[in-house]
Design a protein around this motif. Structure first.
Motif, mmCIF file in Angstrom:
data_model
loop_
_atom_site.group_PDB
_atom_site.id
_atom_site.type_symbol
_atom_site.label_atom_id
_atom_site.label_comp_id
_atom_site.label_asym_id
_atom_site.label_seq_id
_atom_site.Cartn_x
_atom_site.Cartn_y
_atom_site.Cartn_z
ATOM 1 N N ARG A 119 0.498 -0.861 0.105
ATOM 2 C CA ARG A 119 0.523 0.498 -0.032
ATOM 3 C C ARG A 119 1.169 1.242 0.139
ATOM 4 N N ARG A 120 2.186 1.371 0.487
ATOM 5 C CA ARG A 120 2.656 2.041 0.836
ATOM 6 C C ARG A 120 4.540 2.019 0.088
ATOM 7 N N PHE A 193 -1.432 2.152 -8.178
ATOM 8 C CA PHE A 193 -0.942 3.297 -6.964
ATOM 9 C C PHE A 193 -0.720 4.685 -7.449
ATOM 10 N N ARG A 217 -3.838 3.683 -2.122
ATOM 11 C CA ARG A 217 -2.611 3.120 -2.658
ATOM 12 C C ARG A 217 -1.274 4.511 -2.760
#
Length: 272
Positions: A119-120, A193, A217
Protein backbone atom coordinates in the motif's frame (compact mmCIF):
# COMPACT_ATOMS: atom_id res chain seq x y z
CA UNK A 1 29.50 -26.78 11.65
CA UNK A 2 31.92 -24.56 9.75
CA UNK A 3 35.66 -25.08 9.75
CA UNK A 4 37.86 -22.41 11.37
CA UNK A 5 40.73 -21.77 9.00
CA UNK A 6 43.66 -19.58 9.97
CA UNK A 7 44.96 -17.66 6.95
CA UNK A 8 48.28 -15.80 6.95
CA UNK A 9 48.69 -14.95 3.26
CA UNK A 10 46.75 -11.89 2.01
CA UNK A 11 46.91 -13.31 -1.52
CA UNK A 12 45.24 -16.56 -0.52
CA UNK A 13 42.56 -17.12 -3.22
CA UNK A 14 40.08 -18.23 -0.56
CA UNK A 15 39.87 -14.60 0.55
CA UNK A 16 38.98 -13.33 -2.94
CA UNK A 17 35.44 -12.30 -1.94
CA UNK A 18 36.96 -9.69 0.40
CA UNK A 19 39.64 -8.14 -1.80
CA UNK A 20 39.54 -4.44 -2.65
CA UNK A 21 36.41 -3.54 -0.70
CA UNK A 22 37.22 0.16 -0.99
CA UNK A 23 37.32 0.01 -4.80
CA UNK A 24 33.73 1.12 -5.41
CA UNK A 25 33.69 0.68 -9.18
CA UNK A 26 35.25 -2.79 -8.96
CA UNK A 27 32.79 -3.93 -6.31
CA UNK A 28 29.80 -2.44 -8.17
CA UNK A 29 30.64 -4.59 -11.17
CA UNK A 30 31.86 -7.67 -9.39
CA UNK A 31 29.38 -8.31 -6.60
CA UNK A 32 26.16 -8.54 -8.64
CA UNK A 33 27.96 -10.48 -11.37
CA UNK A 34 29.25 -13.04 -8.88
CA UNK A 35 26.04 -13.14 -6.87
CA UNK A 36 27.50 -11.95 -3.58
CA UNK A 37 27.44 -9.04 -1.17
CA UNK A 38 29.41 -8.19 1.96
CA UNK A 39 27.84 -7.83 5.40
CA UNK A 40 29.96 -5.97 7.96
CA UNK A 41 29.65 -6.18 11.72
CA UNK A 42 27.93 -8.63 14.05
CA UNK A 43 24.46 -7.06 13.94
CA UNK A 44 24.37 -6.74 10.16
CA UNK A 45 25.63 -10.30 9.62
CA UNK A 46 22.95 -11.63 11.96
CA UNK A 47 20.24 -9.61 10.22
CA UNK A 48 21.35 -10.88 6.80
CA UNK A 49 21.22 -14.44 8.12
CA UNK A 50 17.83 -13.92 9.74
CA UNK A 51 16.51 -12.52 6.45
CA UNK A 52 17.37 -15.82 4.78
CA UNK A 53 20.57 -14.97 2.92
CA UNK A 54 22.97 -17.91 2.73
CA UNK A 55 26.59 -17.41 3.78
CA UNK A 56 29.49 -18.07 1.43
CA UNK A 57 32.18 -17.47 4.06
CA UNK A 58 33.19 -15.32 7.01
CA UNK A 59 36.34 -13.29 7.66
CA UNK A 60 36.96 -12.77 11.38
CA UNK A 61 39.66 -11.49 13.65
CA UNK A 62 40.35 -13.97 16.46
CA UNK A 63 38.56 -11.96 19.15
CA UNK A 64 35.26 -12.22 17.22
CA UNK A 65 35.18 -15.99 17.01
CA UNK A 66 33.48 -16.46 20.39
CA UNK A 67 30.97 -13.63 19.76
CA UNK A 68 29.97 -15.19 16.45
CA UNK A 69 30.07 -18.80 17.66
CA UNK A 70 26.34 -19.47 17.22
CA UNK A 71 26.43 -18.12 13.66
CA UNK A 72 29.53 -20.18 12.91
CA UNK A 73 27.91 -23.33 14.29
CA UNK A 74 24.75 -22.85 12.22
CA UNK A 75 26.49 -22.47 8.87
CA UNK A 76 28.58 -24.90 6.82
CA UNK A 77 30.42 -21.99 5.20
CA UNK A 78 34.17 -21.70 5.91
CA UNK A 79 35.37 -19.17 8.48
CA UNK A 80 38.70 -17.52 7.79
CA UNK A 81 40.46 -16.25 10.91
CA UNK A 82 43.03 -13.52 10.27
CA UNK A 83 44.88 -10.88 12.24
CA UNK A 84 43.68 -7.26 11.83
CA UNK A 85 46.73 -6.26 9.81
CA UNK A 86 46.12 -8.97 7.24
CA UNK A 87 42.42 -8.09 7.06
CA UNK A 88 43.38 -4.52 6.25
CA UNK A 89 45.75 -5.64 3.50
CA UNK A 90 43.04 -7.78 1.93
CA UNK A 91 40.12 -5.37 2.18
CA UNK A 92 41.95 -2.06 1.79
CA UNK A 93 40.78 -0.53 5.07
CA UNK A 94 40.88 -1.11 8.82
CA UNK A 95 37.99 -3.46 9.61
CA UNK A 96 36.86 -1.74 12.81
CA UNK A 97 34.03 -4.17 13.51
CA UNK A 98 36.31 -7.20 13.12
CA UNK A 99 33.73 -9.33 11.31
CA UNK A 100 32.83 -9.64 7.64
CA UNK A 101 30.68 -12.16 5.84
CA UNK A 102 30.24 -12.86 2.16
CA UNK A 103 26.57 -13.61 1.53
CA UNK A 104 24.73 -15.01 -1.50
CA UNK A 105 22.33 -12.68 -3.28
CA UNK A 106 18.78 -13.80 -3.98
CA UNK A 107 16.95 -13.15 -7.27
CA UNK A 108 14.95 -9.93 -7.13
CA UNK A 109 11.18 -10.04 -7.52
CA UNK A 110 9.55 -8.20 -10.39
CA UNK A 111 7.91 -4.87 -9.69
CA UNK A 112 4.49 -6.41 -10.33
CA UNK A 113 5.15 -9.15 -7.78
CA UNK A 114 6.36 -6.64 -5.22
CA UNK A 115 3.31 -4.41 -5.61
CA UNK A 116 0.87 -7.20 -4.84
CA UNK A 117 -0.43 -6.53 -1.35
CA UNK A 118 1.61 -3.34 -0.87
CA UNK A 119 0.00 0.00 0.00
CA UNK A 120 2.93 2.36 0.62
CA UNK A 121 5.82 2.22 -1.84
CA UNK A 122 9.01 4.24 -2.33
CA UNK A 123 10.19 4.90 -5.90
CA UNK A 124 13.75 6.19 -6.32
CA UNK A 125 15.19 7.72 -9.46
CA UNK A 126 18.98 8.02 -9.95
CA UNK A 127 19.77 7.89 -6.23
CA UNK A 128 23.35 6.70 -6.72
CA UNK A 129 24.91 7.63 -3.38
CA UNK A 130 25.22 4.52 -1.21
CA UNK A 131 24.89 6.47 2.03
CA UNK A 132 21.58 7.96 0.87
CA UNK A 133 20.32 4.57 -0.28
CA UNK A 134 21.09 3.10 3.14
CA UNK A 135 19.49 6.00 5.00
CA UNK A 136 16.33 5.83 2.89
CA UNK A 137 15.95 2.10 3.43
CA UNK A 138 16.40 2.53 7.18
CA UNK A 139 13.69 5.19 7.30
CA UNK A 140 11.43 3.14 5.03
CA UNK A 141 11.69 0.20 7.42
CA UNK A 142 11.21 2.31 10.54
CA UNK A 143 8.21 4.25 9.23
CA UNK A 144 6.21 1.42 7.74
CA UNK A 145 6.81 1.65 4.00
CA UNK A 146 6.04 -1.66 2.31
CA UNK A 147 8.50 -1.80 -0.58
CA UNK A 148 11.08 0.09 -2.64
CA UNK A 149 11.31 0.39 -6.43
CA UNK A 150 14.54 1.57 -8.04
CA UNK A 151 15.28 3.09 -11.44
CA UNK A 152 18.01 1.25 -13.38
CA UNK A 153 20.71 3.76 -12.39
CA UNK A 154 20.11 3.73 -8.64
CA UNK A 155 22.95 2.47 -6.45
CA UNK A 156 23.01 -1.12 -5.19
CA UNK A 157 21.19 -1.49 -1.84
CA UNK A 158 23.41 -4.49 -1.04
CA UNK A 159 26.67 -2.61 -1.49
CA UNK A 160 28.60 -2.70 1.80
CA UNK A 161 28.17 1.01 2.58
CA UNK A 162 24.43 0.92 1.91
CA UNK A 163 23.98 -2.14 4.11
CA UNK A 164 26.05 -0.60 6.90
CA UNK A 165 24.24 2.76 6.91
CA UNK A 166 20.86 1.04 6.84
CA UNK A 167 21.90 -1.16 9.81
CA UNK A 168 20.57 -4.12 7.83
CA UNK A 169 17.21 -2.52 6.99
CA UNK A 170 17.89 -3.32 3.31
CA UNK A 171 17.16 -6.93 4.30
CA UNK A 172 13.73 -6.17 5.78
CA UNK A 173 12.20 -3.94 3.06
CA UNK A 174 11.67 -5.81 -0.23
CA UNK A 175 12.82 -4.05 -3.38
CA UNK A 176 12.83 -4.43 -7.15
CA UNK A 177 14.11 -2.51 -10.17
CA UNK A 178 11.97 -0.81 -12.79
CA UNK A 179 14.10 -1.68 -15.82
CA UNK A 180 12.15 0.47 -18.28
CA UNK A 181 12.36 4.03 -16.95
CA UNK A 182 10.16 6.01 -16.63
CA UNK A 183 7.67 3.90 -18.59
CA UNK A 184 7.87 1.32 -15.83
CA UNK A 185 5.93 3.73 -13.63
CA UNK A 186 2.84 2.67 -15.56
CA UNK A 187 3.16 -0.71 -13.83
CA UNK A 188 2.86 1.12 -10.52
CA UNK A 189 -0.15 3.15 -11.65
CA UNK A 190 -1.87 0.09 -13.13
CA UNK A 191 -1.51 -1.59 -9.73
CA UNK A 192 -3.72 1.15 -8.30
CA UNK A 193 -1.10 3.49 -6.84
CA UNK A 194 -1.22 7.29 -6.84
CA UNK A 195 2.20 8.56 -7.89
CA UNK A 196 3.36 11.49 -5.75
CA UNK A 197 6.58 13.24 -6.80
CA UNK A 198 8.49 14.84 -3.92
CA UNK A 199 9.98 18.18 -4.98
CA UNK A 200 11.08 21.43 -3.28
CA UNK A 201 9.15 23.41 -5.93
CA UNK A 202 7.01 26.00 -4.12
CA UNK A 203 4.23 25.43 -6.66
CA UNK A 204 3.80 21.85 -5.44
CA UNK A 205 1.10 20.90 -2.95
CA UNK A 206 2.21 20.80 0.68
CA UNK A 207 2.42 17.14 1.60
CA UNK A 208 0.15 17.49 4.62
CA UNK A 209 -2.50 19.14 2.42
CA UNK A 210 -2.24 16.29 -0.08
CA UNK A 211 -2.98 13.93 2.85
CA UNK A 212 -1.30 10.85 1.36
CA UNK A 213 -1.98 8.85 4.53
CA UNK A 214 -5.66 8.87 3.56
CA UNK A 215 -5.03 7.50 0.08
CA UNK A 216 -5.59 3.80 -0.55
CA UNK A 217 -2.27 3.14 -2.30
CA UNK A 218 0.60 5.63 -2.62
CA UNK A 219 3.94 5.54 -4.42
CA UNK A 220 6.25 8.32 -3.24
CA UNK A 221 8.85 9.30 -5.84
CA UNK A 222 12.29 10.54 -4.73
CA UNK A 223 15.08 11.95 -6.91
CA UNK A 224 18.83 12.17 -6.58
CA UNK A 225 20.63 14.57 -4.28
CA UNK A 226 20.86 17.99 -5.94
CA UNK A 227 19.14 17.28 -9.25
CA UNK A 228 15.96 15.84 -7.84
CA UNK A 229 13.47 14.04 -10.05
CA UNK A 230 13.92 14.36 -13.80
CA UNK A 231 11.42 16.25 -15.95
CA UNK A 232 10.21 12.92 -17.37
CA UNK A 233 9.62 11.48 -13.92
CA UNK A 234 7.80 14.61 -12.76
CA UNK A 235 5.61 14.46 -15.86
CA UNK A 236 4.71 10.86 -15.08
CA UNK A 237 3.50 11.69 -11.56
CA UNK A 238 -0.14 12.18 -10.63
CA UNK A 239 0.73 15.06 -8.31
CA UNK A 240 3.74 16.94 -6.97
CA UNK A 241 4.18 17.38 -3.23
CA UNK A 242 6.62 19.35 -1.11
CA UNK A 243 7.73 19.54 2.51
CA UNK A 244 7.01 23.07 3.82
CA UNK A 245 10.24 24.79 4.92
CA UNK A 246 11.02 27.54 7.43
CA UNK A 247 13.86 30.03 8.01
CA UNK A 248 14.62 30.36 4.32
CA UNK A 249 15.73 26.74 3.91
CA UNK A 250 14.85 25.62 0.39
CA UNK A 251 15.53 21.87 0.56
CA UNK A 252 16.68 18.94 2.67
CA UNK A 253 19.14 16.13 2.08
CA UNK A 254 17.23 13.38 0.26
CA UNK A 255 17.66 11.02 3.21
CA UNK A 256 16.18 13.54 5.65
CA UNK A 257 13.41 14.53 3.22
CA UNK A 258 12.52 10.88 2.73
CA UNK A 259 12.08 10.31 6.46
CA UNK A 260 9.76 13.32 6.80
CA UNK A 261 7.74 12.29 3.74
CA UNK A 262 7.49 8.65 4.82
CA UNK A 263 5.97 9.75 8.11
CA UNK A 264 3.39 11.81 6.23
CA UNK A 265 2.62 8.97 3.82
CA UNK A 266 2.45 6.16 6.36
CA UNK A 267 1.27 8.11 9.43
CA UNK A 268 -0.49 5.77 11.82
CA UNK A 269 0.47 2.64 9.88
CA UNK A 270 3.60 1.32 11.64
CA UNK A 271 2.51 -1.51 13.89
CA UNK A 272 -0.96 -1.76 12.35
Amino acid sequence: MADLITVEDPDDPRLSDYTGLTDVELRRRREPAEGLFIAEGEKVIRRARDAGYAMRSMLLSAKWVDAMRDVIDESPAPVYVVDPGLAERVTGYHVHRGALASMRREPLPTAAELLTGARRVVVMESVNDHTNIGAIFRSAAALGMDAVLLSPDCADPLYRRSVKVSMGAVFSVPYARLDNWPRGLETVREAGFTLLALTPDERATAIDEAAPHRMERVALMLGAEGDGLSARALAAADDRVRIPMAHGVDSLNVGAAAAVAFYAVASGRPGD
